[in-house]
Scaffold this motif. Structure first.
Motif, PDB file in Angstrom:
ATOM      1  N   LEU A 134      23.718 -10.114   2.992  1.00  0.00           N
ATOM      2  CA  LEU A 134      24.007 -11.227   2.085  1.00  0.00           C
ATOM      3  C   LEU A 134      25.301 -10.999   1.317  1.00  0.00           C
ATOM      4  N   ASP A 135      25.498  -9.782   0.819  1.00  0.00           N
ATOM      5  CA  ASP A 135      26.716  -9.489   0.057  1.00  0.00           C
ATOM      6  C   ASP A 135      27.959  -9.573   0.953  1.00  0.00           C
ATOM      7  N   GLU A 136      27.875  -9.026   2.147  1.00  0.00           N
ATOM      8  CA  GLU A 136      29.017  -9.075   3.056  1.00  0.00           C
ATOM      9  C   GLU A 136      29.307 -10.513   3.478  1.00  0.00           C
ATOM     10  N   LEU A 161      30.430 -16.931   4.496  1.00  0.00           N
ATOM     11  CA  LEU A 161      29.319 -17.356   5.342  1.00  0.00           C
ATOM     12  C   LEU A 161      28.088 -17.731   4.527  1.00  0.00           C
ATOM     13  N   VAL A 162      27.996 -17.207   3.324  1.00  0.00           N
ATOM     14  CA  VAL A 162      26.886 -17.488   2.407  1.00  0.00           C
ATOM     15  C   VAL A 162      27.469 -17.770   1.035  1.00  0.00           C
ATOM     16  N   GLU A 202      36.193  -2.326  -4.613  1.00  0.00           N
ATOM     17  CA  GLU A 202      35.855  -1.273  -3.654  1.00  0.00           C
ATOM     18  C   GLU A 202      34.959  -1.784  -2.525  1.00  0.00           C
ATOM     19  N   ASP A 203      33.987  -2.625  -2.865  1.00  0.00           N
ATOM     20  CA  ASP A 203      33.102  -3.141  -1.828  1.00  0.00           C
ATOM     21  C   ASP A 203      33.878  -3.959  -0.803  1.00  0.00           C
ATOM     22  N   GLU A 204      34.779  -4.785  -1.281  1.00  0.00           N
ATOM     23  CA  GLU A 204      35.582  -5.604  -0.373  1.00  0.00           C
ATOM     24  C   GLU A 204      36.461  -4.719   0.508  1.00  0.00           C
ATOM     25  N   SER A 218      26.839  -1.123   8.643  1.00  0.00           N
ATOM     26  CA  SER A 218      26.778  -2.033   7.501  1.00  0.00           C
ATOM     27  C   SER A 218      27.572  -1.423   6.356  1.00  0.00           C
ATOM     28  N   SER A 219      28.651  -2.079   5.970  1.00  0.00           N
ATOM     29  CA  SER A 219      29.557  -1.521   4.969  1.00  0.00           C
ATOM     30  C   SER A 219      28.898  -1.347   3.610  1.00  0.00           C
TER      31      SER A 219
END
Length: 798
Positions: free
Chosen positions: A447-449, A455-456, A319-321, A375-376
């Motif tokens: 950071l999560d995104e 990227l991280v 879901e986050d993605e 910010s998602s």
């Protein structure tokens, strides 16, 4: 324009002026200035000053605020003494302000702060206006001023001298302390509130007219002034006197400590090469899903949680993605609202995007995320916001994202951040104008995104993230439809290509009807396998399984058995069981067809149709025989299709055109493009690149030399403009000659027409012999126009 700023610019040598131009690229934006007075006007622009302040670290802004608190003209040593530190600690931060033209020294070495900075801090260090602001105000009569002087024990005298004497008394901590000692009970507490939590406070106006009240006593002694009934203010000098000689404003010369640990660079690179192709592949899958099932919006705006979960389940994302990719695709204009579809569907830009190489596709997504003004994965009160809903924080979210990634980019290579609270503190030090509560909410989400986008990794920035973090000034905003500079940055191109270099373009097909990809699959390979098989696992290796239902799905999309096997054979050796499965499904595929017109079920075999009509499990469809090869259903076509498939049949949906319609939102009209055949027989028009090529801004050092050289030319030119234009622009009437003179002397904008009929929009002109050298908006550069060829000049508006 600030005349003091212009005077300072004239004193700079080429190296120092080049430093200012390099730090203030907004001053070199087209049309870049060619005179120092135009440059001073650019540098003093309030909006530009505000943007520059956002990029300065905390100590510089603390020094600027302290300078404002002491007055407009103070020396560096006075600022250092006020802040309680040696002058050497203040000097580098003052130099940083000078190099950004936010402050500058005058001829006597005193500091002058830019007007835009002063307008930002109306109460620097929590201090109010100077005493002279109140004593010279029209609200303070001569009688009131004389009464104040008597109350303070001062002899009568002229107004100017009285104001000076009153200011001396109320600026002296010892005298103010002696006054307060004689004040009524409660006065000290009142004054302390104004001194530390003021300087402007809402008050009860009635208390200021009560004899013996602390409020009236404070006003009578000039410690508080009341501009209106319910508002009171304390002058700057009084606040400083009450705070005492030991008071120093905050000064933070170094960022807070940030916990770090070393990490394995190879592991970081490996995770980057897994995440980058994955996000491109999942983005394509998600957009294909919305092409088949448009994404509806809530009445209040945004995409509902139920739809997000459905898309996540259909595409194999979490879901986050899904939240992140939906918002990125909307900003990248790959996804848009379509009235006829009643929801969000892919745009024509998606058809062109999918035909580009994988690295270019990734850069489009990264550019959209970099400028996205929401910010998602940010949680407010423990809850996510609505996907694609309005975010009141807006551009501040994008600035917080860039600031967090910039702090990670400043860490030494192969170093991971282990302290998220410390990361927020360090980000605030580097970007102090960001709201700290918003920053604390955004930092974990960033950071999560960033981890999902490659990227991280392992809490350290990857090479891809470091390349993106260096493009803060080129990010653009969310509403920018043109191709941002981010997508074409050479370093980002190199890093994105390397991040996708390890993708696999072939698969290992097994006799057990599986396909294994030993590494990150390319988006083309993943799309092919997703179309014809069910994905069972993902990660370092991905596994797909072919089933009759998955192969039928590919044929529903327009594939034939031979075409599908040919596509699969290009990525690996097709085993015999898979060949049999594809041909077996193809043989049965289309035996039954379903149309949406009153939901008609058709078949070429009357026996088969009779079997369907008599099937007990299909009785809920209300099937009835219209002809030996035609059945009518009382249920909609989608439910009829699902019921037939559940019971072992392989029907296909038929639209009026005889094929499945893939929806696209038309947001732009491509011209001079070429037709490209897409999988499934669809056709797309690939637009040729047509971005306006504008001359790059000049090199700061070279332009500094030109500006300094122009000082003498400007002095010689003054007074000659009207004479030259009047003599050589003889085709123009007097009024139009005057307007052309303003283009030269004041840089105004105008439209001109030449003898050959050509027109141009010009500004910032200079006279060179018989030609006008001016900025041409259509060409994006300075061009020369013969004065004798100009036949018309018209005023225009930006």
């Amino acid at each position: 324009m600030d005349d003091h700023l212009l005077g300072w610019l004239k004193t700079l040598d080429e190296e120092r002026l080049a430093r200012v131009l390099a730090n203030r690229l907004d001053a070199l934006a087209p049309p870049w200035p060619r005179r120092l007075d135009t440059l001073a006007q650019r540098l003093g622009n309030g909006f530009a000053v505000m943007e520059v302040m956002r990029g300065l670290p905390l100590p510089s802004l603390e020094v600027a605020q302290a300078s404002l608190a002491l007055g407009d003209q103070v020396r560096p040593e006075e600022v250092a003494r006020f802040m309680g530190v040696p002058e050497a600690e203040v000097t580098p931060w003052l130099d940083l302000l000078f190099d950004h033209a936010l402050a500058w020294p005058d001829d006597e070495g005193r500091i002058r702060v830019a007007g835009g900075v002063a307008r930002w801090w109306t109460a620097p260090c929590g201090l109010g206006e100077p005493l002279t602001h109140y004593l010279n105000s029209w609200t303070v009569s001569a009688d009131a001023l004389r009464g104040l002087a008597r109350t303070l024990g001062l002899p009568p005298g002229p107004k100017r001298r009285t104001i000076t004497k009153v200011s001396e008394v109320l600026s002296d901590p010892e005298r103010v302390s002696a006054l307060v000692e004689r004040a009524p009970e409660g006065t000290r507490r009142l004054l302390e509130e104004f001194a530390w939590d003021g300087p402007v406070r809402t008050v009860d106006g009635g208390r200021f007219v009560v004899p013996g009240a602390p409020e009236k006593w404070a006003v009578d002694h000039g410690l508080i002034f009341r501009p209106s009934w319910n508002v009171a203010e304390m002058p700057r000098e009084v606040s400083l006197a009450l705070r005492g000689p030991d008071y120093h404003p905050p000064f933070t010369p170094g960022p807070p400590d940030l916990g770090t640990v070393p990490v394995d660079p190879e592991a970081v690179d490996h995770l980057m090469t897994l995440a980058a192709p994955h996000v491109v592949e999942r983005c394509a899958a998600m957009l294909e899903n919305t092409a088949k099932i448009p994404l509806p919006l809530l009445k209040a705006g945004g995409v509902g949680v139920r739809e997000v979960r459905r898309v996540a389940k259909d595409t194999g994302c979490d879901e986050d993605e899904t939240r992140l990719l939906l918002e990125i695709c909307a900003v990248a204009r790959l996804l848009a609202w379509d009235d006829s579809a009643g929801g969000l569907v892919p745009t024509e830009k998606f058809d062109r995007w999918r035909l580009d190489d994988a690295a270019a596709r990734l850069r489009v997504l990264l550019s959209a995320w970099w400028r996205m003004e929401r910010s998602s994965l940010r949680r407010t009160d423990g809850k996510y916001g609505t996907v694609l809903g309005d975010d009141p924080a807006g551009a501040a979210v994008a600035r917080a994202r860039r600031a967090v990634l910039a702090v990670l980019a400043r860490l030494p290579a192969n170093t991971a951040c282990t302290d998220r609270a410390g990361l927020v503190g360090a980000t605030h030090w580097h970007a102090p104008l960001l709201d700290q509560s918003l920053l604390a909410e955004c930092a974990p989400a960033v950071l999560d995104e960033a981890r999902m986008l490659g990227l991280v990794a392992l809490d350290t920035i990857t090479d891809l993230g470091r390349a993106l973090a260096g493009l803060d000034t080129a990010a653009g905003d969310e509403t920018d439809d043109s191709t941002p500079i981010v997508e074409n940055d050479p370093l980002l191109v190199e890093c994105s290509t390397r991040a996708l270099a390890s993708v696999r373009r072939s698969a290992l097909f097994g006799a057990d009807l599986t396909a294994v990809v030993t590494g990150p699959p390319s988006s083309e390979l993943a799309e092919l396998l997703d179309r014809a098989a069910e994905r069972e696992s993902r990660g370092a290796a991905s596994v797909w399984r072919f089933t009759p239902a998955s192969v039928r799905r590919a044929m529903d999309a327009g594939h034939t058995a031979d075409g599908l096997l040919a596509d699969l054979s290009e990525v690996g050796a097709v085993p015999q069981p898979l060949d049999y499965l594809v041909h077996d499904v193809a043989r049965r595929h289309g035996e039954v067809s379903v149309t949406t017109v009153a939901c008609i079920v058709q078949a070429s075999d009357p026996v088969l149709l009779a079997e369907i009509a008599g099937h007990r499990r299909l009785s809920r469809l209300g099937l009835r025989l219209l002809a030996p090869t035609v059945l009518a259903s009382t249920m909609p076509a989608d439910k009829t299709l699902a019921a037939l498939r559940e019971n072992g049949y392989a029907p296909v949906p038929i639209e009026d055109t005889g094929e499945i319609t893939i929806r696209r939102a038309r947001i732009e009209e491509p011209q001079n493009g070429r037709l490209i055949l897409l999988p499934g027989g669809r056709v797309a028009e690939l637009e040729q690149s047509s971005h306006l090529l504008v001359e790059p801004p000049p090199d700061p050092r070279e332009h500094a030399g030109r500006l300094l050289a122009s000082k003498d030319n400007a002095a010689q030119q003054n007074g000659r403009t009207w004479a030259v234009i009047g003599r050589l622009a003889f085709r123009l009437p007097t009024a139009q000659q005057s307007l052309l003179g303003f283009v030269v002397d004041r840089g105004v904008r105008a439209a001109i027409t030449l003898t050959d009929g050509l027109t141009a929009t010009i500004s910032h002109g200079e006279l060179r012999g018989g030609v006008l050298d001016a900025w041409c908006e259509e060409a994006g550069d300075y061009l020369e126009f013969p004065l004798a060829d100009i036949v018309e000049v018209r005023s225009t508006y930006a």
